[in-house]
Each structure stands twice: as structure tokens, then as C-alpha cells.
Design a protein around this motif. Structure first.
Motif, PDB file in Angstrom:
ATOM      1  N   PHE A 175       0.825  -1.203   0.000  1.00 53.45           N
ATOM      2  CA  PHE A 175       0.000   0.000   0.000  1.00 53.45           C
ATOM      3  C   PHE A 175       0.863   1.258   0.000  1.00 53.45           C
ATOM      4  O   PHE A 175       0.332   2.362  -0.059  1.00 53.45           O
ATOM      5  CB  PHE A 175      -0.926   0.001   1.216  1.00 53.45           C
ATOM      6  CG  PHE A 175      -1.927  -1.127   1.211  1.00 53.45           C
ATOM      7  CD1 PHE A 175      -3.213  -0.937   0.740  1.00 53.45           C
ATOM      8  CD2 PHE A 175      -1.581  -2.391   1.669  1.00 53.45           C
ATOM      9  CE1 PHE A 175      -4.142  -1.974   0.725  1.00 53.45           C
ATOM     10  CE2 PHE A 175      -2.499  -3.436   1.661  1.00 53.45           C
ATOM     11  CZ  PHE A 175      -3.784  -3.222   1.193  1.00 53.45           C
TER      12      PHE A 175
ATOM     13  N   PHE B   9      -8.866  -0.884   4.057  1.00 52.57           N
ATOM     14  CA  PHE B   9      -7.646  -1.689   4.115  1.00 52.57           C
ATOM     15  C   PHE B   9      -7.954  -3.076   4.669  1.00 52.57           C
ATOM     16  O   PHE B   9      -7.551  -4.101   4.103  1.00 52.57           O
ATOM     17  CB  PHE B   9      -6.603  -0.972   4.981  1.00 52.57           C
ATOM     18  CG  PHE B   9      -5.465  -1.853   5.433  1.00 52.57           C
ATOM     19  CD1 PHE B   9      -4.506  -2.290   4.541  1.00 52.57           C
ATOM     20  CD2 PHE B   9      -5.344  -2.238   6.767  1.00 52.57           C
ATOM     21  CE1 PHE B   9      -3.443  -3.104   4.952  1.00 52.57           C
ATOM     22  CE2 PHE B   9      -4.305  -3.040   7.189  1.00 52.57           C
ATOM     23  CZ  PHE B   9      -3.352  -3.475   6.279  1.00 52.57           C
TER      24      PHE B   9
ATOM     25  N   HIS C 155       2.339  -0.976   4.787  1.00 54.57           N
ATOM     26  CA  HIS C 155       1.278   0.023   4.958  1.00 54.57           C
ATOM     27  C   HIS C 155       1.835   1.209   5.750  1.00 54.57           C
ATOM     28  O   HIS C 155       2.766   1.054   6.539  1.00 54.57           O
ATOM     29  CB  HIS C 155       0.073  -0.588   5.688  1.00 54.57           C
ATOM     30  CG  HIS C 155      -1.180   0.204   5.573  1.00 54.57           C
ATOM     31  ND1 HIS C 155      -1.491   1.214   6.458  1.00 54.57           N
ATOM     32  CD2 HIS C 155      -2.196   0.156   4.678  1.00 54.57           C
ATOM     33  CE1 HIS C 155      -2.652   1.741   6.115  1.00 54.57           C
ATOM     34  NE2 HIS C 155      -3.101   1.121   5.041  1.00 54.57           N
TER      35      HIS C 155
END
Length: 291
Positions: free
Chosen positions: A45, A82, A101
Motif C-alpha cells: 500500500f 484496508f 502500509h
């Protein structure tokens, strides 16, 4: 039960050495396990080159099947969360999830809710376990161990998951670790040493990129001044003690934190770190799948 790799604090020193031994075994050409039935999803991400593609290289070497996630073309653009994105891949029946992330300890919301093993590819400014393992492997190859070595980690400490993870594990392994760089990038919990003094007295000089993407908008930054005051120039590299090495988790901003002519000098192990990355991630994947 899945064997996650979330941070190095969860591992004993023995477990860390076992992972380093296995990575070295693979680097030395030792036989590989048959992982041809495993499916791994790489869920990045945040942007990545070394971590993402060395994980993919590791997976390919182990004959795993790889799913590479592209956030820009996913249902994240339709406001999917997410958590639900990760749960989707877990629902497909993948064996492992490699996740990066921007949120610190993102994995706390996932552990106990996914069946696959989670391998942390970096969480915000928190932890980067496989980067630290490849750093440790590089140091061990050079010095044969850790006890009694001194390392300086220099640069943007406050925003660096590499600095935070390395300080903790290096001190657990018996190394002396100091931080250096601009005072505004330091954290009070770490010992500080003036940059030139630290460079001249350390066995490992680990430079960090200034992570401007994590700084507040409008924060001023002068690359030339930074290099002049805190960059590893050829002159500073020449002041390093005999046998000392230069490291950097990369990407390197040449001419900012490290002079262009220093990046690949005889003391530099920057590209050796990258070579070690794939072998360390092979070891981490095998550990995850052996549960």
C-alpha cells in the motif's frame, strides 16, 4: 496456526540467528524446499522497489505462485477499507500475505482475523523486520558476529522504521548503537553522538534517507546544506576506522546523504545488502509456511 513475522521483538536471539543461518545457507547455494503449492499475495500500500521485488524474487526462487496487488486499480478506489482488502485476499486461500502500509502496527487489526501468515514489509515509522535481518546478515558476513561492534545510524531517525528496528535488535545482540544527524530528526530515547565523531569511531556507518514524504507539507529542506553538514562525503568516508563499512537501506539520494563516489566505494556494502535481501526473505517465507 500461521507463523507471522510482524517485528523482531517477537523473536528470540536464537530464532533470529536461525533465520540468518537459513538465509546464509540459501546464499551459499544450499538446497531449497519445494514450495510449489504455496500462493503468496504481495500487498504493498506504499511505494517500494527493494522490499517488494526482492520478496517477489524470493517467492519465484522458491517456486511459489505470486499475486501482486496494485492499489491504484483495486477497489480501494471505490472506498473499500484496508481491512476488507486484506480479508479479500485471505478469503482466496493464499498461504502468506506480505504487507506494507503507512499505519504503524497495521497488523494489530489483522492478527486473529486472517488465516494466512502475515509478513510485515514495513509499517509506517514502526518496524521493518526483513530489512533489519538483511542488515544483520551483511554485518555478520563482514565481522563474524555482533558483540562489541559499534554502529552509527545517521539521518532522519524520527521517521525511519529501519532506525527503530535496527536499534532495538542491534543492542539486543550486544552492539553499541548511537544516532546522529540534525537535532530536529532525533528522538530523546536514543543516544546521540556528533556526526563526524560517530563516523570516525564506528564499525558500521548506516546512512538514512531524509523521508520528506513523511514530513509536514512545507517543511524546508536544502539538499546541499544537508550533504555539507550530515552527508557521507569522500572526506568523511576516508576518516572511518580500518575495516569499517558503509550501509544504507536505500533508496539512496546520491549527493545528499551519501556522495555519489562513496555509494559504490570499497567500504560500501549497500548493494550487498540488496543481494542479501532476497535470501533473507526466502528464509522468512519458509519459516512462515512451516507452521
Amino acid at each position: 496456526m500461521a507463523t507471522h513475522l510482524l517485528d523482531l521483538q517477537q523473536l528470540s536471539i536464537g530464532e533470529i540467528n536461525d533465520l540468518l543461518d537459513l538465509a546464509q545457507h540459501y546464499r551459499d547455494g544450499g538446497p531449497l524446499p519445494d514450495c510449489s503449492g504455496a500462493i503468496v499475495a504481495n500487498l504493498f500500500f506504499e511505494n517500494s522497489t527493494r522490499t517488494q521485488y526482492s520478496f517477489q524474487t524470493a517467492e519465484e526462487r522458491l517456486n511459489m505462485r505470486v499475486i501482486s496487488f496494485v492499489p491504484e486499480t483495486s477497489s480501494l478506489q471505490k472506498n473499500e477499507s484496508f481491512y476488507d482488502t486484506v480479508k479479500t485476499f485471505d478469503s482466496f486461500g493464499v498461504n502468506a500475505l506480505v504487507i506494507r502500509h503507512s499505519e504503524n502496527e497495521y497488523y494489530n487489526d489483522l492478527v486473529g482475523h486472517v488465516r494466512a501468515a502475515i509478513l510485515n514489509g514495513g509499517d509506517g515509522t514502526g518496524s521493518h523486520p526483513t530489512q533489519s535481518l538483511l542488515d544483520l546478515l551483511t554485518i555478520r558476513q563482514e565481522f563474524g558476529g555482533f558483540e562489541g561492534l559499534k554502529a552509527v545510524i545517521a539521518g532522519d531517525i524520527a521517521h525511519s522504521r529501519v532506525a527503530h528496528t535496527n536499534y532495538d535488535i542491534m543492542t539486543r545482540l550486544g552492539m553499541e548503537v548511537v544516532m546522529s544527524g540534525p537535532k530536529e530528526y532525533m528522538e530523546d530515547r536514543y543516544p546521540y553522538e556528533p556526526f563526524d565523531e560517530a563516523v570516525a569511531t564506528s564499525d558500521v556507518v548506516m546512512m538514512l534517507r531524509v523521508q520528506r514524504e513523511r514530513h509536514p507539507d512545507g517543511t524546508p529542506f536544502d539538499p546541499a546544506r544537508y550533504h555539507r553538514e550530515y552527508g557521507l562525503s569522500a572526506k568523511r568516508a576516508a576518516s572511518m576506522k580500518k575495516g569499517a563499512i558503509i550501509m544504507h537501506p536505500a533508496p539512496v539520494n546520491r549527493g545528499v546523504e551519501v556522495a555519489d563516489e562513496v555509494v559504490e566505494c570499497r567500504r560500501s556494502r549497500i548493494f550487498k545488502q540488496m543481494e542479501n535481501g532476497a535470501f533473507v526473505r526466502m528464509a522468512a517465507l519458509v519459516r512462515a509456511l512451516e507452521s
